[in-house]
Scaffold this motif. Sequence first.
Motif, PDB file in Angstrom:
ATOM      1  N   TYR A  74       0.822  -1.399   0.040  1.00 18.63           N
ATOM      2  CA  TYR A  74       0.030   0.201   0.113  1.00 18.63           C
ATOM      3  C   TYR A  74       0.838   1.296   0.178  1.00 18.63           C
ATOM      4  N   LEU A  75       1.745   1.292   0.998  1.00 14.70           N
ATOM      5  CA  LEU A  75       2.831   2.403   1.117  1.00 14.70           C
ATOM      6  C   LEU A  75       3.433   2.678  -0.316  1.00 14.70           C
ATOM      7  N   ASP A  76       3.677   1.445  -0.988  1.00 10.33           N
ATOM      8  CA  ASP A  76       4.538   1.864  -2.325  1.00 10.33           C
ATOM      9  C   ASP A  76       3.710   2.339  -3.509  1.00 10.33           C
ATOM     10  N   ASP A  77       2.327   2.045  -3.181  1.00  8.61           N
ATOM     11  CA  ASP A  77       1.536   2.424  -4.159  1.00  8.61           C
ATOM     12  C   ASP A  77       1.001   3.901  -3.989  1.00  8.61           C
ATOM     13  N   VAL A  78       1.194   4.232  -2.845  1.00 10.19           N
ATOM     14  CA  VAL A  78       0.591   5.703  -2.802  1.00 10.19           C
ATOM     15  C   VAL A  78       1.706   6.631  -2.461  1.00 10.19           C
ATOM     16  N   LEU A  79       2.850   6.342  -2.159  1.00 10.18           N
ATOM     17  CA  LEU A  79       4.066   7.369  -1.804  1.00 10.18           C
ATOM     18  C   LEU A  79       5.280   7.157  -2.601  1.00 10.18           C
ATOM     19  N   ALA A  80       5.669   8.292  -3.000  1.00 13.68           N
ATOM     20  CA  ALA A  80       7.214   8.088  -3.646  1.00 13.68           C
ATOM     21  C   ALA A  80       8.130   7.963  -2.401  1.00 13.68           C
ATOM     22  N   PRO A  81       9.046   7.461  -3.159  1.00 11.85           N
ATOM     23  CA  PRO A  81       9.746   7.030  -4.037  1.00 11.85           C
ATOM     24  C   PRO A  81       9.265   5.614  -4.314  1.00 11.85           C
ATOM     25  N   ARG A  82       9.084   4.980  -5.578  1.00 17.63           N
ATOM     26  CA  ARG A  82       8.742   3.691  -5.456  1.00 17.63           C
ATOM     27  C   ARG A  82       9.865   2.745  -5.084  1.00 17.63           C
ATOM     28  N   LEU A  83       9.527   1.642  -4.474  1.00 19.52           N
ATOM     29  CA  LEU A  83      10.598   0.704  -3.962  1.00 19.52           C
ATOM     30  C   LEU A  83      10.681  -0.540  -4.640  1.00 19.52           C
ATOM     31  N   HIS A  84       9.419  -0.931  -5.190  1.00 19.08           N
ATOM     32  CA  HIS A  84       9.372  -2.188  -5.933  1.00 19.08           C
ATOM     33  C   HIS A  84       9.779  -1.653  -7.518  1.00 19.08           C
ATOM     34  N   PRO A  85      10.410  -2.837  -8.190  1.00 16.45           N
ATOM     35  CA  PRO A  85      10.759  -2.443  -9.638  1.00 16.45           C
ATOM     36  C   PRO A  85       9.483  -2.529 -10.621  1.00 16.45           C
ATOM     37  N   GLN A  86       9.574  -1.623 -11.668  1.00 12.30           N
ATOM     38  CA  GLN A  86       8.774  -1.117 -12.611  1.00 12.30           C
ATOM     39  C   GLN A  86       8.178  -2.408 -13.333  1.00 12.30           C
ATOM     40  N   ASP A  87       9.260  -3.348 -13.633  1.00 15.03           N
ATOM     41  CA  ASP A  87       9.114  -4.594 -14.554  1.00 15.03           C
ATOM     42  C   ASP A  87       8.119  -5.422 -13.591  1.00 15.03           C
ATOM     43  N   ALA A  88       6.976  -5.950 -14.358  1.00 15.27           N
ATOM     44  CA  ALA A  88       6.232  -6.828 -13.450  1.00 15.27           C
ATOM     45  C   ALA A  88       6.727  -8.144 -13.190  1.00 15.27           C
ATOM     46  N   LEU A  89       7.582  -8.784 -14.074  1.00 20.64           N
ATOM     47  CA  LEU A  89       8.323 -10.224 -13.738  1.00 20.64           C
ATOM     48  C   LEU A  89       9.259  -9.815 -12.523  1.00 20.64           C
ATOM     49  N   ASP A  90      10.046  -8.522 -12.447  1.00 23.02           N
ATOM     50  CA  ASP A  90      11.242  -8.245 -11.507  1.00 23.02           C
ATOM     51  C   ASP A  90      10.244  -8.090 -10.133  1.00 23.02           C
ATOM     52  N   ARG A  91       8.996  -7.612 -10.417  1.00 21.38           N
ATOM     53  CA  ARG A  91       8.392  -7.076  -9.182  1.00 21.38           C
ATOM     54  C   ARG A  91       7.684  -8.545  -8.474  1.00 21.38           C
TER      55      ARG A  91
END
Length: 227
Positions: A74-91
């Motif tokens: 949730y925190l990564d969805d609503v707050l910057a900076p993104r901590l998860h990778p952008q690529d779906a497979l990497d995520r």
Amino acid sequence: MSAAPALTLVSHHLCPYVQRAAIVLQEKGVAFARRYVDLADKPEWFRAVSPLGKTPVLLVEGDALFESAVICEYLDDVLAPRLHPQDALDRARHRAWMEFGSSLLNTIGAFYNAPDEPALLAKREELRARFAQLEAVLPEAGPFFNGERFCIVDAVFGPVFRYFDVFEQLGEPPLFEGLPKVRAWRAALAARPSVREAVGRDYADRLTRFLVERGSALSRRIAGRLG
């Protein structure tokens, strides 16, 4: 991303899952309050917001989120900076290693609860094998799980390595000899402000008391060393 809502992290002083959420909050640079609970004597307000009776719980302007992975996502969805990778497979791969970290916490619990020396040594070897698996997937350059960028997998493993800081302070032999990438990752996480500040200054003392009170093989080792 939208402006940060008012956040309260319902916490326990020793809970590694709370630490994950606290690390992510710190990495986001967002203000939040902490409210501690005694899990041995849970107040009614806590039972009302935590269906599983566990920490952490994140109160988001009165709404309650429970389970650390859900909170971090949730925190990564609503707050910057993104901590998860952008690529779906990497995520997805990162989420799998987050689960691996949860499994490691279970093995650490089995280690400090082991009833006798053979069981303690067996769990130590199991932990060593798990970290050898990590050694095989960590990047050569580091310093973090995903290379130069701190990610949520790092937030998961900061609390994992913190246990071994205390174990070693209490005289347990190092576990990570011959695992240079794991050792470098551990050092990088220990130096990260968000990881350091996820617990109180009395964390080591609290964990020591907790370990001694387990009545386990490790408890007896520690008590003998402490005199």
